[in-house]
Enzyme design. Structure first.
Site, short mmCIF file in Angstrom:
data_model
loop_
_atom_site.label_atom_id
_atom_site.label_comp_id
_atom_site.label_asym_id
_atom_site.label_seq_id
_atom_site.Cartn_x
_atom_site.Cartn_y
_atom_site.Cartn_z
N VAL A 1 -3.94 7.49 5.92
CA VAL A 1 -2.54 7.29 6.29
C VAL A 1 -1.61 7.73 5.16
O VAL A 1 -0.40 7.67 5.30
CB VAL A 1 -2.28 5.82 6.70
CG1 VAL A 1 -3.11 5.45 7.92
CG2 VAL A 1 -2.56 4.84 5.55
N HIS B 1 -5.29 8.38 12.17
CA HIS B 1 -4.97 6.95 12.06
C HIS B 1 -3.52 6.70 11.68
O HIS B 1 -3.19 5.64 11.15
CB HIS B 1 -5.92 6.27 11.05
CG HIS B 1 -7.34 6.22 11.53
ND1 HIS B 1 -8.40 5.91 10.71
CD2 HIS B 1 -7.87 6.43 12.76
CE1 HIS B 1 -9.53 5.95 11.42
NE2 HIS B 1 -9.23 6.27 12.66
N CYS C 1 9.37 1.51 15.91
CA CYS C 1 9.71 0.26 16.62
C CYS C 1 8.58 -0.10 17.57
O CYS C 1 8.11 0.73 18.34
CB CYS C 1 11.00 0.47 17.39
SG CYS C 1 11.38 -0.92 18.46
N ALA D 1 -15.63 13.91 -4.56
CA ALA D 1 -15.00 15.04 -3.88
C ALA D 1 -14.26 15.94 -4.87
O ALA D 1 -14.24 17.17 -4.71
CB ALA D 1 -14.03 14.52 -2.82
N ARG E 1 0.83 -1.21 0.00
CA ARG E 1 0.00 0.00 0.00
C ARG E 1 0.86 1.26 0.00
O ARG E 1 0.52 2.26 -0.64
CB ARG E 1 -0.94 -0.02 1.20
CG ARG E 1 -2.09 -1.02 0.99
CD ARG E 1 -3.08 -0.98 2.12
NE ARG E 1 -3.51 0.36 2.42
CZ ARG E 1 -3.88 0.78 3.64
NH1 ARG E 1 -3.88 -0.06 4.65
NH2 ARG E 1 -4.26 2.01 3.83
N CYS F 1 10.58 0.15 21.41
CA CYS F 1 11.03 1.45 21.95
C CYS F 1 10.32 2.63 21.30
O CYS F 1 10.54 3.76 21.71
CB CYS F 1 12.55 1.58 21.85
SG CYS F 1 13.18 1.84 20.16
N ASN G 1 -20.04 12.62 -0.71
CA ASN G 1 -19.83 11.17 -0.85
C ASN G 1 -20.80 10.65 -1.91
O ASN G 1 -22.01 10.86 -1.79
CB ASN G 1 -20.11 10.48 0.50
CG ASN G 1 -19.60 9.06 0.55
OD1 ASN G 1 -19.74 8.31 -0.43
ND2 ASN G 1 -19.03 8.68 1.66
N PRO G 2 -20.31 9.99 -2.94
CA PRO G 2 -21.23 9.50 -3.98
C PRO G 2 -22.17 8.41 -3.48
O PRO G 2 -23.21 8.16 -4.11
CB PRO G 2 -20.30 8.94 -5.07
CG PRO G 2 -18.94 8.84 -4.47
CD PRO G 2 -18.89 9.71 -3.26
N THR H 1 -15.75 9.76 3.52
CA THR H 1 -15.67 8.81 4.63
C THR H 1 -17.01 8.10 4.79
O THR H 1 -18.06 8.73 4.66
CB THR H 1 -15.24 9.48 5.97
OG1 THR H 1 -15.32 8.51 7.01
CG2 THR H 1 -16.09 10.70 6.32
P1 OAD Z 1 -14.13 3.96 3.79
O1 OAD Z 1 -13.53 3.11 2.74
O2 OAD Z 1 -14.86 3.31 4.91
O3 OAD Z 1 -15.12 4.98 3.11
C1 OAD Z 1 -14.74 5.67 1.96
C2 OAD Z 1 -15.94 6.44 1.49
O4 OAD Z 1 -15.54 7.22 0.37
C3 OAD Z 1 -17.09 5.56 1.01
O5 OAD Z 1 -18.27 5.92 1.72
C4 OAD Z 1 -17.22 5.88 -0.48
O6 OAD Z 1 -18.57 5.94 -0.90
C5 OAD Z 1 -16.59 7.25 -0.54
N1 OAD Z 1 -16.03 7.62 -1.85
C6 OAD Z 1 -15.57 6.81 -2.82
N2 OAD Z 1 -15.11 7.54 -3.86
C7 OAD Z 1 -15.28 8.84 -3.52
C8 OAD Z 1 -14.99 10.08 -4.16
N3 OAD Z 1 -14.43 10.14 -5.37
N4 OAD Z 1 -15.30 11.22 -3.52
C9 OAD Z 1 -15.88 11.19 -2.27
N5 OAD Z 1 -16.15 10.06 -1.61
C10 OAD Z 1 -15.85 8.89 -2.23
O7 OAD Z 1 -12.95 4.92 4.31
P2 OAD Z 1 -12.87 5.70 5.69
O8 OAD Z 1 -14.20 6.23 6.09
O9 OAD Z 1 -11.74 6.64 5.55
O10 OAD Z 1 -8.84 2.60 9.43
O11 OAD Z 1 -12.48 4.53 6.67
C11 OAD Z 1 -12.21 4.80 7.99
C12 OAD Z 1 -11.15 3.87 8.51
O12 OAD Z 1 -11.53 2.51 8.26
C13 OAD Z 1 -9.82 3.97 7.78
O13 OAD Z 1 -9.03 5.03 8.26
C14 OAD Z 1 -9.20 2.64 8.05
C15 OAD Z 1 -10.39 1.76 7.76
O14 OAD Z 1 -10.39 0.52 8.34
C16 OAD Z 1 -7.83 1.85 9.83
O15 OAD Z 1 -7.12 1.24 9.06
C17 OAD Z 1 -7.65 1.86 11.31
#
Ligand code: OAD
Length: 256
Positions: A103, A119, A127, A239, A70, A130, A221-222, A196
């Protein structure tokens, strides 16, 4: 894309705006999200095998290899118009706090400063014993393929195992960042949820903190997330389309 005048008025009057971004803001840069129907990483991989402290204990090479795969994708990706629009928005409101669950470093590479990373950051492993940061080479010569194992490096200070610099399920958010995000949400006038799914806590609670404090809330969000009935404005589109248009409209009233 129609942007209501009332939203532009709210932004014009705002002293402080918050943008909470998620994986969707980087989707148009070619990075996979976690939960977008069909394409999300969590449809192809199991989070409990890759994104928990227990997974790393059981299979460090599998987990490290997945994050290196990634990280390489992030290094090859470029910021998109949505990342750049957030930079522009910063110049059009007195104060803007940018809180991200991502990230990747695409906000920074677009020009945003002081990004609050809830996140962690994939480019900043440390590490596990440490907690000293581990400096990674700019590029790894042998790029791990999708899911291929790669032994994690050893810490140069203590010899223990280096781990990815991200927050895993079951771990707490970094205290400083979380405090900043909560303070920003509780004293903003406009709160944007961009890209999100708004399901992962505690980040998903921030918009409710903002709404409770009287802020206008906007979702970009679409796909539906369930937040539609709570937010003030909802833009079911990408977005990279919506944010530049909001910036264009706000700039026009600011300069006009
Ligand atoms: P998600 O993958 O859960 O959500 C991404 C969102 O972006 C979805 O609701 C999609 O519909 C939307 N999306 C897709 N394409 C888009 C675009 N072009 N414009 C706007 N929106 C779009 O991602 P997060 O909400 O960031 O955590 O996920 C939260 C956390 O869950 C992440 O930080 C990660 C994951 O597990 C960890 O790894 C701890």
């Amino acid at each position: 894309m129609h942007i209501p005048d009332e939203l532009i008025d709210s932004l014009r009057a705002a002293r402080h705006a918050v943008v909470l971004s998620g994986a969707g803001i980087s989707a148009e840069s070619g990075l996979a999200t976690f939960r977008t129907p069909q394409t999300g990483l969590w449809e192809r991989f199991r989070p409990e095998e890759l994104a928990t402290p227990g997974a790393f204990r059981r299979a460090p090479a599998l987990v490290w290899g997945w994050y290196e795969w990634r990280r390489m994708q992030v290094m090859r990706a470029e910021p998109n118009p949505a990342h750049r629009a957030v930079v522009d928005l910063r110049t059009l409101v007195p104060e803007l706090s940018l809180v991200t669950q991502n990230v990747d470093d695409l906000h920074e590479r677009a020009g945003s400063q002081h990004v609050i990373h809830l996140h962690g950051r994939i480019g900043q492993p440390f590490c596990e014993a440490c907690r000293q940061p581990h400096v990674l080479p700019a590029a790894i010569p042998d790029e791990p393929e999708n899911g291929r194992s790669l032994e994690p490096p050893s810490c140069v200070h203590c010899g223990a195992c280096v781990r990815p610099g991200v927050v895993w399920f079951g771990e707490s958010l970094p205290t400083l960042e979380w405090g900043k995000a909560q303070r920003a949400a509780s004293r903003c006038d406009v709160f944007f949820c961009v890209g999100t799914s708004s399901v992962v806590q505690p980040a998903a609670s921030l918009v409710h903190v903002a709404l409770g404090a009287g802020a206008v809330a906007v979702q970009v969000n679409p796909n539906p997330t369930g937040l539609e009935s709570h937010v003030t404005y909802e833009f079911p589109a990408a977005a990279g389309v919506v944010l530049p248009e909001i910036v264009r409209r706000l700039r026009a009233v600011r300069l006009g």
